[in-house]
Design an enzyme around this catalytic site. Structure first.
Site, PDB file in Angstrom:
ATOM      1  N   SER A  30       0.823  -1.213   0.000  1.00  0.00           N
ATOM      2  CA  SER A  30       0.000   0.000   0.000  1.00  0.00           C
ATOM      3  C   SER A  30       0.855   1.260   0.000  1.00  0.00           C
ATOM      4  O   SER A  30       0.327   2.369  -0.007  1.00  0.00           O
ATOM      5  CB  SER A  30      -0.923   0.006   1.224  1.00  0.00           C
ATOM      6  OG  SER A  30      -0.172  -0.179   2.409  1.00  0.00           O
ATOM      7  N   ASN A 117      -1.765  -2.465  13.287  1.00  0.00           N
ATOM      8  CA  ASN A 117      -3.230  -2.362  13.272  1.00  0.00           C
ATOM      9  C   ASN A 117      -3.742  -1.126  14.018  1.00  0.00           C
ATOM     10  O   ASN A 117      -4.591  -0.394  13.515  1.00  0.00           O
ATOM     11  CB  ASN A 117      -3.850  -3.635  13.847  1.00  0.00           C
ATOM     12  CG  ASN A 117      -3.511  -4.854  13.005  1.00  0.00           C
ATOM     13  OD1 ASN A 117      -2.959  -4.719  11.912  1.00  0.00           O
ATOM     14  ND2 ASN A 117      -3.832  -6.034  13.509  1.00  0.00           N
ATOM     15  N   THR A 162     -41.583  24.835  -9.183  1.00  0.00           N
ATOM     16  CA  THR A 162     -41.795  23.460  -8.695  1.00  0.00           C
ATOM     17  C   THR A 162     -42.079  22.652  -9.961  1.00  0.00           C
ATOM     18  O   THR A 162     -42.678  23.177 -10.915  1.00  0.00           O
ATOM     19  CB  THR A 162     -42.991  23.348  -7.711  1.00  0.00           C
ATOM     20  OG1 THR A 162     -44.172  23.773  -8.380  1.00  0.00           O
ATOM     21  CG2 THR A 162     -42.766  24.206  -6.473  1.00  0.00           C
ATOM     22  N   HIS A 163     -41.607  21.429  -9.979  1.00  0.00           N
ATOM     23  CA  HIS A 163     -41.718  20.588 -11.182  1.00  0.00           C
ATOM     24  C   HIS A 163     -41.113  21.279 -12.406  1.00  0.00           C
ATOM     25  O   HIS A 163     -41.551  21.063 -13.536  1.00  0.00           O
ATOM     26  CB  HIS A 163     -43.173  20.228 -11.493  1.00  0.00           C
ATOM     27  CG  HIS A 163     -43.944  19.768 -10.302  1.00  0.00           C
ATOM     28  ND1 HIS A 163     -43.960  18.457  -9.875  1.00  0.00           N
ATOM     29  CD2 HIS A 163     -44.691  20.459  -9.405  1.00  0.00           C
ATOM     30  CE1 HIS A 163     -44.706  18.351  -8.792  1.00  0.00           C
ATOM     31  NE2 HIS A 163     -45.150  19.549  -8.472  1.00  0.00           N
ATOM     32  N   SER A 284     -15.311  25.519 -27.011  1.00  0.00           N
ATOM     33  CA  SER A 284     -15.377  24.264 -27.746  1.00  0.00           C
ATOM     34  C   SER A 284     -14.281  24.282 -28.795  1.00  0.00           C
ATOM     35  O   SER A 284     -13.932  25.333 -29.333  1.00  0.00           O
ATOM     36  CB  SER A 284     -16.746  24.150 -28.412  1.00  0.00           C
ATOM     37  OG  SER A 284     -16.666  23.298 -29.532  1.00  0.00           O
ATOM     38  N   LYS A 290     -19.181  28.813 -28.444  1.00  0.00           N
ATOM     39  CA  LYS A 290     -19.515  28.173 -27.164  1.00  0.00           C
ATOM     40  C   LYS A 290     -18.766  28.745 -25.972  1.00  0.00           C
ATOM     41  O   LYS A 290     -17.599  29.072 -26.048  1.00  0.00           O
ATOM     42  CB  LYS A 290     -19.228  26.668 -27.240  1.00  0.00           C
ATOM     43  CG  LYS A 290     -20.122  25.901 -28.172  1.00  0.00           C
ATOM     44  CD  LYS A 290     -21.588  25.938 -27.762  1.00  0.00           C
ATOM     45  CE  LYS A 290     -21.870  25.066 -26.568  1.00  0.00           C
ATOM     46  NZ  LYS A 290     -21.744  23.638 -26.864  1.00  0.00           N
ATOM     47  N   ASN A 292     -18.856  27.119 -22.184  1.00  0.00           N
ATOM     48  CA  ASN A 292     -19.500  26.051 -21.423  1.00  0.00           C
ATOM     49  C   ASN A 292     -19.214  26.140 -19.929  1.00  0.00           C
ATOM     50  O   ASN A 292     -18.079  26.409 -19.535  1.00  0.00           O
ATOM     51  CB  ASN A 292     -19.010  24.690 -21.927  1.00  0.00           C
ATOM     52  CG  ASN A 292     -19.330  24.485 -23.399  1.00  0.00           C
ATOM     53  OD1 ASN A 292     -20.354  24.952 -23.890  1.00  0.00           O
ATOM     54  ND2 ASN A 292     -18.444  23.806 -24.110  1.00  0.00           N
ATOM     55  N   GLU A 297     -20.546  21.613 -14.206  1.00  0.00           N
ATOM     56  CA  GLU A 297     -20.836  20.293 -14.802  1.00  0.00           C
ATOM     57  C   GLU A 297     -19.938  19.211 -14.209  1.00  0.00           C
ATOM     58  O   GLU A 297     -20.383  18.117 -13.868  1.00  0.00           O
ATOM     59  CB  GLU A 297     -20.622  20.328 -16.319  1.00  0.00           C
ATOM     60  CG  GLU A 297     -21.707  21.082 -17.068  1.00  0.00           C
ATOM     61  CD  GLU A 297     -21.364  21.235 -18.543  1.00  0.00           C
ATOM     62  OE1 GLU A 297     -20.968  20.230 -19.173  1.00  0.00           O
ATOM     63  OE2 GLU A 297     -21.488  22.356 -19.067  1.00  0.00           O
ATOM     64  N   TYR A 324      -9.036  -6.899  13.118  1.00  0.00           N
ATOM     65  CA  TYR A 324      -8.469  -6.350  11.888  1.00  0.00           C
ATOM     66  C   TYR A 324      -8.389  -7.404  10.788  1.00  0.00           C
ATOM     67  O   TYR A 324      -8.027  -8.555  11.024  1.00  0.00           O
ATOM     68  CB  TYR A 324      -7.057  -5.800  12.151  1.00  0.00           C
ATOM     69  CG  TYR A 324      -6.401  -5.297  10.869  1.00  0.00           C
ATOM     70  CD1 TYR A 324      -6.619  -4.007  10.420  1.00  0.00           C
ATOM     71  CD2 TYR A 324      -5.618  -6.149  10.089  1.00  0.00           C
ATOM     72  CE1 TYR A 324      -6.055  -3.563   9.230  1.00  0.00           C
ATOM     73  CE2 TYR A 324      -5.050  -5.709   8.896  1.00  0.00           C
ATOM     74  CZ  TYR A 324      -5.278  -4.412   8.470  1.00  0.00           C
ATOM     75  OH  TYR A 324      -4.733  -3.976   7.301  1.00  0.00           O
ATOM     76  N   GLN A 329      -7.127  -2.304   4.400  1.00  0.00           N
ATOM     77  CA  GLN A 329      -6.134  -1.521   3.668  1.00  0.00           C
ATOM     78  C   GLN A 329      -6.790  -0.786   2.488  1.00  0.00           C
ATOM     79  O   GLN A 329      -6.296   0.233   2.033  1.00  0.00           O
ATOM     80  CB  GLN A 329      -5.017  -2.443   3.169  1.00  0.00           C
ATOM     81  CG  GLN A 329      -3.907  -1.726   2.447  1.00  0.00           C
ATOM     82  CD  GLN A 329      -2.682  -2.601   2.299  1.00  0.00           C
ATOM     83  OE1 GLN A 329      -2.001  -2.898   3.267  1.00  0.00           O
ATOM     84  NE2 GLN A 329      -2.424  -3.048   1.087  1.00  0.00           N
ATOM     85  N   LYS A 332      -8.228   3.332   2.206  1.00  0.00           N
ATOM     86  CA  LYS A 332      -7.502   4.595   2.043  1.00  0.00           C
ATOM     87  C   LYS A 332      -7.804   5.342   0.759  1.00  0.00           C
ATOM     88  O   LYS A 332      -8.106   6.538   0.781  1.00  0.00           O
ATOM     89  CB  LYS A 332      -5.997   4.344   2.175  1.00  0.00           C
ATOM     90  CG  LYS A 332      -5.647   4.061   3.612  1.00  0.00           C
ATOM     91  CD  LYS A 332      -4.256   3.538   3.789  1.00  0.00           C
ATOM     92  CE  LYS A 332      -4.182   2.761   5.084  1.00  0.00           C
ATOM     93  NZ  LYS A 332      -5.041   1.547   5.090  1.00  0.00           N
TER      94      LYS A 332
HETATM   95  N1  ARG Z   1      -1.093  -1.346   5.437  1.00  0.00           N
HETATM   96  C1  ARG Z   1      -1.995  -1.862   6.419  1.00  0.00           C
HETATM   97  C2  ARG Z   1      -3.333  -1.172   6.297  1.00  0.00           C
HETATM   98  O1  ARG Z   1      -3.411  -0.204   5.642  1.00  0.00           O
HETATM   99  C3  ARG Z   1      -1.431  -1.667   7.788  1.00  0.00           C
HETATM  100  C4  ARG Z   1      -1.921  -2.628   8.782  1.00  0.00           C
HETATM  101  C5  ARG Z   1      -1.451  -3.974   8.418  1.00  0.00           C
HETATM  102  N2  ARG Z   1      -1.603  -4.909   9.460  1.00  0.00           N
HETATM  103  C6  ARG Z   1      -1.470  -6.206   9.214  1.00  0.00           C
HETATM  104  N3  ARG Z   1      -1.559  -6.992  10.186  1.00  0.00           N
HETATM  105  N4  ARG Z   1      -1.256  -6.660   7.993  1.00  0.00           N
HETATM  106  O2  ARG Z   1      -4.321  -1.553   6.854  1.00  0.00           O
END
Ligand code: ARG
Length: 470
Positions: A30, A117, A162-163, A284, A290, A292, A297, A324, A329, A332
Site C-alpha cells: 500500500s 493495526n 416546482t416541477h 469548444s 460556445k 460552457n 458540470e 483487523y 487496507q 484509504k
Molecule cells: N497497510 C496496512 C493497512 O493499511 C497496515 C496494517 C497492516 N496490518 C497487518 N496486520 N497486515 O491496513
C-alpha cells in the site's frame, strides 16, 4: 545490524521459508498510496515513543534517538529524498526501517506495545481530522460567498419553480440562502462526525491490547484526541468513522450538484439568468460561439464518484469479522479521494460564487411569464371572504382566459378580472405585481426582501468572524 528489513519476506523473519512473488508484493503493498500518511504516522510514533519513555518501557536515550531519527526522516520526506520501497509494503514499515538504519536499536524498540493495526487506525484518524478541519473552513467560506451574493440580490426577483414549472416569484437572495442552509447542515454533520473520528485507537495493539504498562490517556492528550477508543477489538477494526465521513461528504457533493444543475440551466442562453466568469468556463474546439459551464458540470459529475466511495467503504466493512482484516487496507484510496474531491470542489465553488453575474432583467422577464402571481390572486380573494378552494377555481378560470388572450393576469382590466369574481376591486393590482407578491411573504423563512435581510444578518452572526483574520 541483524536481518535487514529490505526483503518483505524478512519483515516477519524466521516464520517464512520463501519470499512472496513480485505479483503478491505489488498486490499487497500500500506504500504508493499510504505514504500520504507519513506525517501523521511520524506524529503518532513520536507520541507513542514519548509515552514509552515516560512509562520507563524504553530509556530516555532511546527516545532522544527516535526523535532525532524521525526529524531526519521528516526532512528527507519533505525534500522528496526519502526512498519508498515496495518491498517494505507500507508507510509504517518504510519509516520504521529507515529509523532503524539511522538510529539503530532505539528504532527497533519503537514498535514495543504497538501493532500496525492500531498504528494505521490512528494515522487515518489523525489524517481525517485535519481533512475535516480543512473542509469546515471551506464550507464556511462558500457560505460567506453565497451570503454576499444573497445580500446583493435581496430584492432581485426570479421565478421560483416546482416541477420545473413557474410557481411563484422569489427573491434571488432567498434562493441563495437555501444553499447557505444546506451547506450549514453539511458543516454540522462534519463537526459531529469529527467527534467520533477524534478518538485514539493506539494501545489496542494487534487486537487485544498489550502486556506493557502503557498510558493511553497520555498519548490521546499528546495527539489532541478527545477520548481513547474503549475496546481494543473495535479500535483496530471498525472504519465506521470513515464511512460516516464519506456519507457527510456525499451530502456536501449532493448539495453542490444540485446547485451546479441550477447554474448550468441558468447560464443556458435560453434562460440567461446568470453569467459565470470566463475563468470557470471553457470553449469548444469546434464551435467558436460556445462558452460552457465546465466547473459546475464537472462538480455534478464528481458527485457520482464520491457516492461511489461511500458505497465502496460500506461494502468493504460489511461481512468483516472482528478484528483487523487486510480488507481494511482498501479504506484509504476511497477516503483520500473523497476528501480531495470535496476540498477541491468547495474551494472552486466559493471562487466561482464570487464570479457569478446576475441578470435581473432576464429573471424578471421570466417571472412575468407563467402566471407566477396566481396564488396571490387566490389569497386576495380569500382575504375578501371567499373560501380558498373557490378562490383557486376562480383564478384557474382567469389563468385560462389569459392563456387564450396570451397575456398576464396583471394585463387584464379590472372589468375583465371582475368577470371571475365581483370581490375583485382596484386594490388587486398591488398583489398581482412581482414586488407585491414577494413582499407579502413576510415571515420567518419567507421570500420577502425584509426577511432575506434578516436571514442574512442571522447567517452572518452564525458564521462568525473570519477565522483567518482574528
Ligand atoms: N497497510 C496496512 C493497512 O493499511 C497496515 C496494517 C497492516 N496490518 C497487518 N496486520 N497486515 O491496513
Amino acid at each position: 545490524m541483524t536481518a535487514q528489513l529490505s526483503k518483505k519476506s524478512e519483515a516477519w523473519s524466521a516464520r517464512f521459508s520463501e519470499p512472496v512473488s513480485d505479483l503478491v508484493k505489488r498486490y499487497t503493498a500500500s506504500v504508493f498510496f499510504d505514504k500520504r500518511l507519513a506525517h501523521v504516522d511520524i506524529q503518532g510514533s513520536l507520541a507513542h515513543a514519548d509515552m514509552l519513555a515516560k512509562q520507563a518501557i524504553i530509556t530516555s536515550t532511546d527516545l532522544a534517538d527516535i526523535q532525532r531519527g524521525m526529524a531526519q526522516i521528516k526532512s528527507e520526506i519533505d525534500a522528496g529524498q526519502f526512498e519508498w520501497l515496495l518491498d517494505l509494503e507500507d508507510v509504517h514499515l518504510n519509516i520504521e526501517k529507515r529509523l532503524t538504519e539511522l538510529v539503530g536499536d532505539a528504532g527497533k524498540r519503537l514498535h514495543t506495545g504497538r501493532s500496525r493495526n492500531d498504528q494505521v487506525a490512528t494515522d487515518i484518524r489523525l489524517w481525517l481530522r485535519a481533512a475535516i478541519d480543512d473542509i469546515l473552513v471551506l464550507l464556511r467560506d462558500l457560505r460567506v460567498a453565497l451570503v454576499d451574493l444573497a445580500e446583493q440580490h435581496a430584492d432581485t426577483i426570479l421565478p421560483g419553480f416546482t416541477h420545473m414549472q413557474v410557481a411563484q416569484p422569489v427573491t434571488f437572495g432567498h434562493h441563495m440562502l437555501a444553499y447557505v442552509e444546506m451547506f450549514g447542515r453539511d458543516a454540522e454533520r462534519m463537526q459531529d462526525c469529527r467527534r467520533r473520528v477524534n478518538r485514539l485507537p493506539l494501545g489496542a495493539a494487534a487486537l487485544a491490547g498489550t502486556t506493557f504498562p502503557i498510558d493511553r490517556e497520555l498519548v490521546a492528550r499528546t495527539l489532541g484526541f478527545d477520548e481513547v477508543c474503549r475496546n481494543s477489538l473495535d479500535a483496530v477494526s471498525d472504519r465506521d468513522f470513515a464511512i460516516e465521513f464519506c456519507a457527510a461528504a456525499a451530502l456536501v457533493m449532493t448539495h453542490v450538484s444540485r446547485m451546479s444543475e441550477e447554474l448550468v440551466i441558468w447560464m443556458s442562453p435560453r434562460v440567461g439568468f446568470i453569467d459565470i466568469a470566463d475563468r470557470f468556463c471553457t470553449g469548444s474546439s469546434i464551435m467558436p460561439q460556445k462558452k460552457n459551464p465546465d466547473v459546475p458540470e464537472l462538480a455534478r459529475g464528481k458527485t457520482g464518484r464520491v457516492n461511489g466511495h461511500l458505497i465502496a467503504l460500506l461494502t468493504l466493512m460489511k461481512g468483516q469479522p472482528l478484528a483487523y482484516n487486510k480488507d481494511n487496507q482498501e479504506d484509504k484510496e476511497p477516503l483520500f479521494d473523497t476528501a480531495d474531491t470535496v476540498i477541491d470542489t468547495l474551494r472552486i465553488f466559493a471562487d466561482m460564487a464570487r464570479g457569478i453575474t446576475v441578470k435581473p432583467e432576464a429573471m424578471r422577464a421570466a417571472a412575468l411569464q407563467g402566471y407566477a402571481t396566481a396564488t396571490d390572486l387566490a389569497d386576495y380573494l380569500v382575504k375578501k371572504g371567499m373560501a380558498f378552494r373557490d378562490a383557486h377555481e376562480a383564478v384557474a378560470r382567469a389563468v385560462r382566459a389569459c392563456d387564450d388572450a396570451k397575456c398576464d393576469l396583471a394585463d387584464l382590466s379590472l372589468e375583465q378580472l371582475r368577470q371571475f369574481s365581483t370581490l375583485i376591486e382596484a386594490d388587486v393590482f398591488a398583489v398581482l405585481t412581482l414586488e407585491g407578491s414577494v413582499a407579502a411573504r413576510d415571515h420567518i423563512g419567507g421570500t420577502a426582501p425584509a426577511q432575506v435581510r434578516r436571514a442574512i444578518a442571522q447567517a452572518r452572526l452564525q458564521l462568525g468572524p473570519d477565522p483567518a483574520h482574528g
